[in-house]
Structure formats: C-alpha cells, structure tokens
Scaffold this motif. Structure first.
Motif, PDB file in Angstrom:
ATOM      1  N   GLY A   1       0.783  -1.235   0.000  1.00  0.00           N
ATOM      2  CA  GLY A   1       0.000   0.000   0.000  1.00  0.00           C
ATOM      3  C   GLY A   1       0.810   1.277   0.000  1.00  0.00           C
ATOM      4  N   PHE A   2       2.097   1.202  -0.338  1.00  0.00           N
ATOM      5  CA  PHE A   2       2.941   2.399  -0.377  1.00  0.00           C
ATOM      6  C   PHE A   2       2.877   3.043  -1.765  1.00  0.00           C
ATOM      7  N   LEU A   3       2.969   4.361  -1.788  1.00  0.00           N
ATOM      8  CA  LEU A   3       3.031   5.123  -3.033  1.00  0.00           C
ATOM      9  C   LEU A   3       4.458   5.627  -3.231  1.00  0.00           C
ATOM     10  N   GLU A   4       4.930   5.590  -4.480  1.00  0.00           N
ATOM     11  CA  GLU A   4       6.295   6.028  -4.764  1.00  0.00           C
ATOM     12  C   GLU A   4       6.302   7.483  -5.222  1.00  0.00           C
ATOM     13  N   PHE A   5       7.087   8.313  -4.533  1.00  0.00           N
ATOM     14  CA  PHE A   5       7.254   9.718  -4.889  1.00  0.00           C
ATOM     15  C   PHE A   5       8.738  10.032  -4.996  1.00  0.00           C
ATOM     16  N   GLN A   6       9.078  11.012  -5.831  1.00  0.00           N
ATOM     17  CA  GLN A   6      10.466  11.462  -5.957  1.00  0.00           C
ATOM     18  C   GLN A   6      10.630  12.806  -5.240  1.00  0.00           C
ATOM     19  N   THR A   7      11.644  12.889  -4.415  1.00  0.00           N
ATOM     20  CA  THR A   7      11.919  14.114  -3.669  1.00  0.00           C
ATOM     21  C   THR A   7      13.058  14.890  -4.332  1.00  0.00           C
ATOM     22  N   PRO A   8      13.216  16.187  -4.019  1.00  0.00           N
ATOM     23  CA  PRO A   8      14.211  17.025  -4.707  1.00  0.00           C
ATOM     24  C   PRO A   8      15.649  16.554  -4.510  1.00  0.00           C
ATOM     25  N   ILE A   9      16.454  16.795  -5.537  1.00  0.00           N
ATOM     26  CA  ILE A   9      17.892  16.525  -5.461  1.00  0.00           C
ATOM     27  C   ILE A   9      18.644  17.785  -5.026  1.00  0.00           C
ATOM     28  N   LEU A  10      18.193  18.953  -5.471  1.00  0.00           N
ATOM     29  CA  LEU A  10      18.787  20.211  -5.015  1.00  0.00           C
ATOM     30  C   LEU A  10      17.994  20.714  -3.820  1.00  0.00           C
ATOM     31  N   THR A  11      18.656  20.815  -2.679  1.00  0.00           N
ATOM     32  CA  THR A  11      17.957  21.225  -1.461  1.00  0.00           C
ATOM     33  C   THR A  11      18.881  22.097  -0.623  1.00  0.00           C
ATOM     34  N   SER A  12      18.534  22.272   0.643  1.00  0.00           N
ATOM     35  CA  SER A  12      19.355  23.127   1.516  1.00  0.00           C
ATOM     36  C   SER A  12      20.345  22.286   2.312  1.00  0.00           C
ATOM     37  N   SER A  13      21.413  22.924   2.739  1.00  0.00           N
ATOM     38  CA  SER A  13      22.437  22.250   3.528  1.00  0.00           C
ATOM     39  C   SER A  13      21.902  21.952   4.920  1.00  0.00           C
ATOM     40  N   SER A  14      22.341  20.802   5.468  1.00  0.00           N
ATOM     41  CA  SER A  14      21.912  20.405   6.812  1.00  0.00           C
ATOM     42  C   SER A  14      23.102  20.436   7.754  1.00  0.00           C
ATOM     43  N   PRO A  15      22.910  20.933   8.974  1.00  0.00           N
ATOM     44  CA  PRO A  15      24.027  20.982   9.919  1.00  0.00           C
ATOM     45  C   PRO A  15      24.310  19.641  10.574  1.00  0.00           C
ATOM     46  N   GLU A  16      23.428  18.662  10.366  1.00  0.00           N
ATOM     47  CA  GLU A  16      23.589  17.361  11.018  1.00  0.00           C
ATOM     48  C   GLU A  16      24.157  16.340  10.041  1.00  0.00           C
ATOM     49  N   GLY A  17      24.726  15.277  10.581  1.00  0.00           N
ATOM     50  CA  GLY A  17      25.157  14.161   9.756  1.00  0.00           C
ATOM     51  C   GLY A  17      26.521  14.393   9.133  1.00  0.00           C
ATOM     52  N   ALA A  18      26.724  13.818   7.939  1.00  0.00           N
ATOM     53  CA  ALA A  18      28.017  13.888   7.256  1.00  0.00           C
ATOM     54  C   ALA A  18      28.166  15.212   6.518  1.00  0.00           C
ATOM     55  N   ARG A  19      29.289  15.332   5.815  1.00  0.00           N
ATOM     56  CA  ARG A  19      29.518  16.548   5.016  1.00  0.00           C
ATOM     57  C   ARG A  19      28.600  16.549   3.801  1.00  0.00           C
ATOM     58  N   ASP A  20      28.111  17.734   3.477  1.00  0.00           N
ATOM     59  CA  ASP A  20      27.280  17.910   2.293  1.00  0.00           C
ATOM     60  C   ASP A  20      28.134  18.068   1.044  1.00  0.00           C
ATOM     61  N   PHE A  21      27.562  17.662  -0.088  1.00  0.00           N
ATOM     62  CA  PHE A  21      28.068  18.104  -1.384  1.00  0.00           C
ATOM     63  C   PHE A  21      27.319  19.391  -1.726  1.00  0.00           C
ATOM     64  N   LEU A  22      28.052  20.476  -1.955  1.00  0.00           N
ATOM     65  CA  LEU A  22      27.444  21.778  -2.201  1.00  0.00           C
ATOM     66  C   LEU A  22      27.429  22.102  -3.687  1.00  0.00           C
ATOM     67  N   VAL A  23      26.357  22.774  -4.123  1.00  0.00           N
ATOM     68  CA  VAL A  23      26.183  23.161  -5.527  1.00  0.00           C
ATOM     69  C   VAL A  23      25.938  24.667  -5.578  1.00  0.00           C
ATOM     70  N   PRO A  24      26.849  25.434  -6.179  1.00  0.00           N
ATOM     71  CA  PRO A  24      26.650  26.885  -6.228  1.00  0.00           C
ATOM     72  C   PRO A  24      25.470  27.264  -7.111  1.00  0.00           C
ATOM     73  N   SER A  25      24.753  28.308  -6.705  1.00  0.00           N
ATOM     74  CA  SER A  25      23.588  28.773  -7.459  1.00  0.00           C
ATOM     75  C   SER A  25      23.982  29.928  -8.376  1.00  0.00           C
ATOM     76  N   ARG A  26      23.721  29.773  -9.675  1.00  0.00           N
ATOM     77  CA  ARG A  26      24.018  30.846 -10.639  1.00  0.00           C
ATOM     78  C   ARG A  26      23.052  32.016 -10.479  1.00  0.00           C
ATOM     79  N   LEU A  27      21.778  31.694 -10.217  1.00  0.00           N
ATOM     80  CA  LEU A  27      20.757  32.741 -10.143  1.00  0.00           C
ATOM     81  C   LEU A  27      20.717  33.437  -8.785  1.00  0.00           C
ATOM     82  N   ASN A  28      21.367  32.824  -7.806  1.00  0.00           N
ATOM     83  CA  ASN A  28      21.409  33.404  -6.464  1.00  0.00           C
ATOM     84  C   ASN A  28      22.870  33.483  -6.015  1.00  0.00           C
ATOM     85  N   PRO A  29      23.586  34.472  -6.499  1.00  0.00           N
ATOM     86  CA  PRO A  29      25.031  34.558  -6.262  1.00  0.00           C
ATOM     87  C   PRO A  29      25.397  34.469  -4.783  1.00  0.00           C
ATOM     88  N   GLY A  30      26.424  33.676  -4.510  1.00  0.00           N
ATOM     89  CA  GLY A  30      26.909  33.537  -3.145  1.00  0.00           C
ATOM     90  C   GLY A  30      26.142  32.523  -2.312  1.00  0.00           C
TER      91      GLY A  30
END
Length: 593
Positions: free
Chosen positions: A160-189
C-alpha cells in the motif's frame, strides 16, 4: 527478428537444429583446433558456441580477430557431438556453423581479459569499468541488483505504499556527514546541497496527508570510502508511514526483508521474527551495535569479580579501581586446544592495539581450578562465581580484557569475531537479522564535553512527555532503531518528533537556539506547526542488501560505476577542473595554493 539477431545467445536449443540463426555479441573466447575454429559468442543473456572450418573464406579473418570484438554471425544450428555437450550453459547441446560474419564493433588490445574472474587492481577495473562489467560475476551482480530493486518496488506497492520522488537540489543540513554543495548561478553567493537523505522531505510528505511513501532514493554524502559504503553516493529504500508506532515499522520491514532474501538467496533465515536488542545490552553482549548473530559467542561483564580478596590478579584489580571494566568471552569445550591457539589470540589482540587477552581453562579434580597463565590468581570460589555468571562449564575457556568502556567494547567486539572464526563457529549459510532499539537521545562528546544528538535529531523521545526529566539528557531514550544483518547495518530509522515545541526543547539541550532551528529547519518546523500526524520510517540500504545477497565483501562489486577510495571516477575523470567562464557564471573564484 531484426537484422542483428534472430535469437539472443541463450535461446538456441535442440528444437532449433537445422534452422538458420543470426546472432550478435562479443567474442568471449576462441579455440583454434587447426582445421576448426570455435568461437564462444556472448551477449547479455548467455553464450552460444559457434564454429567455422578452414574451408570457409572467413576462417583466416576470424582466426586473427581480437577477443571482445562485437560481431554478427549467420549460420545453421546443429547438434553438438555427445562428448562436447556443455551442461554448464543453456545452449550447451547445440552450436552454430558460421556461414558468414560481420564486424559490428572493433576492439583494441584489452587492459584485462573478460572471460576470467582473476583479480585486477582497483585502478584498472575502475578506469575500464565498461569492460569490467562484461565479466560474468560482476555482470550477474548488476543484473541481480536490478531484479532486487524491481522486486522491492512490487512488494512496496502490495503493502500500500506510493512512490514519490523528492528534490535533489535542497538546503544544507548541519547534522550528519559533510554535504556536497552546488553553487547557485541565479542566487550569487548561495549554495544548494545534494540530499544526504530525503529525511525532511519524506516527513513533509506525511504532513501533506499521504499515508505511506517510498522511494529508491539516491543519497549524497561527502564521506570516506569503506568496504560497505561508497564514497559520494548510494541508494536506499526510503519509506515513511503516518499514524504508526515502532512495531508497525518493524512488521512492514521484516515482511519485506524476509520476502526479498527468500526470493534471491538459498541461505536460511535464522529468525522469522527478528530479535530486538536494546542498544546498551548490545554493547555489553556483543561489543557493538552491529552484532553478527550467526556468531554464538557472548561477552559478559565480570568487573565485580575483581573486587574479591581471593582474586589476586593485581594488574586488572588496579585498572578496575581506576575506572576500567573487565569483560570476557567463554569458548565452549576448548580444553584440548593447544597452547598456541590461546597465545595466537593474545598476540593478535596486541596487534590490534589492545594490551592483550588474558585467558585460562576451567578444570576440576577435587575442586575447580584454572589452567593457564593467570589461573593461579583465582580461588576455587571465585572461579565458581565466574562460571555461574557466564554459564561456563568445566572444559570451557575464558578470555579476559580490561580497559575503559569504549576501548573495551572495540577489542571485545573484534575478539568475539576473531575467536568465532578460528573455532569455525559462524554459520556462513544463513542470514541473521536483528533490531537494535532504545538508542540514547543524546551523548557527551568526549573532546568538547558538550551534549549532542547521538543518532537522529528528529526522533521522538520515549516516555510520557510530562515525565521526561530533561535535566538528565543522557538518560533519555529515543524511538530510534537500526536493522542489522550478519554484522552489517542496513539502516537506521525512528519514530519522528512531530511536535515543534518539543523539538525546540531537544535542540536547545544540544546547544541550538530557537532562531538557529528556525533558520536551518525552516520548512520542517513551519510544516509541523500546521497539524502533523505521528509518523515514522526507515531507509534500508539497497547497496548493502544486494551485497549480502550476492555474497560480496565490498560494495563496489554490486555498484555499476563506483568511485575509488579517493572519491574519484577514473573512467570519466571526475572530479575535474572547470573553465574560468563557468566560475564567473557562478560568481566563484578559486583560491590558488
């Protein structure tokens, strides 16, 4: 039929004898018998033996052709002679007499042979992964992976589970391991982060009113590689359920794993209902929260024995007075083992950085005694108490370790596995699943001495909220759990904290101010304020599940295009440098060393 093949290379049978066939594939092997050339033609499905005699005009060309060249052959299907039937392949009763052939894809000199399972260096295998993947064992592993994922999807739909896809580009989290960061062209810095897991999104799906969600989710963590963890990315079966308690999650996951492992392996399951082992108990009995329950050896804490006056082993007694503890492992009926067996274990422990493992064997003539280097330091009464506490019998042996608790857990855990291996006690023909439960909500960082989350910060603490003593955070347990199989952690999960005020309280204990929580978890906190159901979930690792089913020791063997130990893709030359124009578009500049 198309112009490349009438059959694939696993399809031809005796019923096809005297018919014409067109096959396409890679030249797996060649055997030149002088007047007759045998070619094993391979595609994704199997192998067909093809033959050509010297009278054929194409003989000399095929004789010289490089292995792994892709060719198309046309010819007549005939029976193999009785003595040449190959029962190891599906097409082993027939062969194809080649009339003509065509080269579809030429091949340079190979960096490694495909028809051999010989080990090659990681650098060669990963640089030429497209060739490595042609090799039988790893090719079958990747096909197994596909089948496992497809089966799991079907099972989740049945549940009875439904399959959904969640975003790949999201915000950085302070918990857990190191994030892979992706710079934003439209939002400098500013930067996106690749998700370490869809944790917050799957909770938001529950808040959105969906009841059961799953996803075969890609996760990205900037971590060092291990044999059971890929650097960079991995996949997990991410699932979440609303209006559930811990036991509801367990029932779903147990059913799924039992069905999956019975479907894809002939090994036995040791438990149809997975044991539930409290975290604190697991650390004592197994030295780890990832116990291999195929191993029957149990660790016992016998620290109090060393407070007895009739125990005169002063080295341990002094360590115990300074805060160390003593734990032991009993080995059954090992009285006839040679002295070298015990000395080798002791020497091995020292090689691991421990002070060694003291040992002796229980004996009895008129009264209980101990045979071994330290046996003389224990009275008959003290030995009797040890036997009672550890369920030891005459003829059994005991190994001791003494150290501070964390160090003691590490050495007894690996010693338990080493001793069991030496005694051939591990049942390799089985899967032993278990749940590790009752994780502490918080732990003290030994370096900073500060209180921090021990597991998942979004978990619900155990007990009635009005009765939880928040002044003693290290005593608070959480509804957090791990699923473990054969000593490998497949997943962590939890019943989630869906109450904003409680979340603020728990984060404050870990040193986060309210404004910091609002900033870092804005989407989550805001959503929980608009009517959130009780919910929980888990995310078993697909890579590790397939690794167990394929009986591989390294996760690279079930991953199509893995990186090396330095998180480099040798085949695609990633990571790579980028142009100045690309950096300018992203408002970035590299700082030269």
């Amino acid at each position: 039929m198309n112009k490349y093949r009438s059959h694939n290379c696993s399809e031809l049978r005796k019923k096809d004898v005297n018919n014409k066939a067109i096959l396409s594939g890679w030249i797996n092997k060649k055997r030149d018998h002088g007047n007759l050339l045998f070619i094993d033609l391979r595609d994704n499905y199997g192998i067909t033996q093809c033959i050509i005699d010297k009278e054929n005009a194409n003989f000399s060309e095929l004789e010289k052709i490089q292995l792994e060249t892709v060719i198309k052959v046309e010819g007549k299907v005939i029976n193999r002679s009785k003595e040449t039937i190959n029962k190891d392949i599906e097409t082993g009763e027939v062969e194809v007499v080649i009339d003509n052939y065509e080269i579809l894809g030429s091949c340079k000199e190979l960096p490694m042979p495909v028809f051999s399972d010989q080990e090659y260096s990681e650098e060669i295998r990963l640089k030429y992964r497209f060739i490595d993947l042609r090799r039988k064992k790893i090719h079958e592993n990747i096909i197994l992976r596909s089948k496992v994922i497809s089966f799991i999807r079907g099972e989740m739909n049945k549940l009875g589970f439904l399959e959904f896809q969640t975003p790949i580009l999201t915000s950085s989290s302070p918990e857990g391991a190191r994030d892979f960061l992706v710079p934003s062209r439209l939002n400098p810095g500013k930067f996106y982060a690749l998700p370490q897991a869809p944790q917050q999104f799957k909770q938001l799906i529950m808040v959105s009113g969906f009841d059961k969600y799953f996803q075969i989710a890609p996760c990205f963590r900037d971590e060092d590689a291990r044999s059971d963890r890929s650097p960079g990315e991995f996949y997990q079966l991410d699932l979440e359920m609303s209006f559930v308690e811990q036991e509801d999650i367990f029932r779903v996951v147990e059913k799924l794993l039992i069905n999956t492992f019975q479907k894809f392996s002939n090994k036995k399951l040791m438990f149809n209902e997975f044991p539930k082992i409290p975290y604190a108990e697991s650390l004592i009995k197994y030295g780890t929260d990832k116990p291999d329950l195929r191993n029957p050896l149990i660790i016992n804490d016998i620290t109090e024995i060393f407070s007895r006056e009739d125990v005169t082993f002063e080295i341990f007694k002094k360590l115990v007075k300074s805060g160390s503890r003593v734990r032991c492992i009993i080995t059954k009926n090992t009285k006839d083992k040679p002295r070298s067996f015990f000395d080798n274990i002791d020497r091995w422990a020292k090689e691991q950085g421990a002070s060694g493992l003291a040992y002796f064997t229980f004996e009895k003539e008129k009264k209980i005694s101990a045979k071994g280097p330290i046996g003389k330091f224990f009275s008959s009464e003290a030995l009797e108490e040890i036997m009672k506490k550890t369920n030891a019998e005459i003829g059994d042996s005991i190994f001791f370790a003494c150290a501070k608790e964390r160090e003691l857990e590490q050495i007894t855990s690996i010693a338990r596995n080493r001793i069991a291996k030496d005694l051939d006690l591990i049942n390799e023909d089985s899967f032993a699943f278990c749940w590790i439960v009752d994780y502490p909500m918080f732990q003290k960082n030994e370096q900073t001495k500060k209180i921090e989350f021990s597991h998942n910060p979004f978990s619900m603490p155990q007990g009635t909220l009005s009765k939880i003593d928040f002044t003693k955070p290290l005593e608070i347990l959480a509804y957090q759990y791990d699923i473990v199989c054969n000593g490998i952690e497949l997943s962590s999960g939890a019943i989630r904290n869906h109450k904003p005020e409680l979340m603020y309280k728990l984060f404050s204990i870990a040193g986060y101010e309210k404004k910091h929580v609002d900033e870092k978890f804005a989407g989550m906190i805001n959503a929980l304020s608009y009517g959130a159901p009780p919910h929980g979930g888990i995310a078993p690792g697909i890579d590790r599940i397939v690794m167990l089913l394929a009986e591989e020791k390294n996760i690279r063997e079930v991953t199509m295009f893995p990186m090396n130990q330095n998180a480099q893709d040798l085949m695609m030359n990633a990571p790579s440098e980028v142009s100045e124009n690309q950096l300018k578009e992203l408002n970035l500049a590299l700082k030269k060393k």
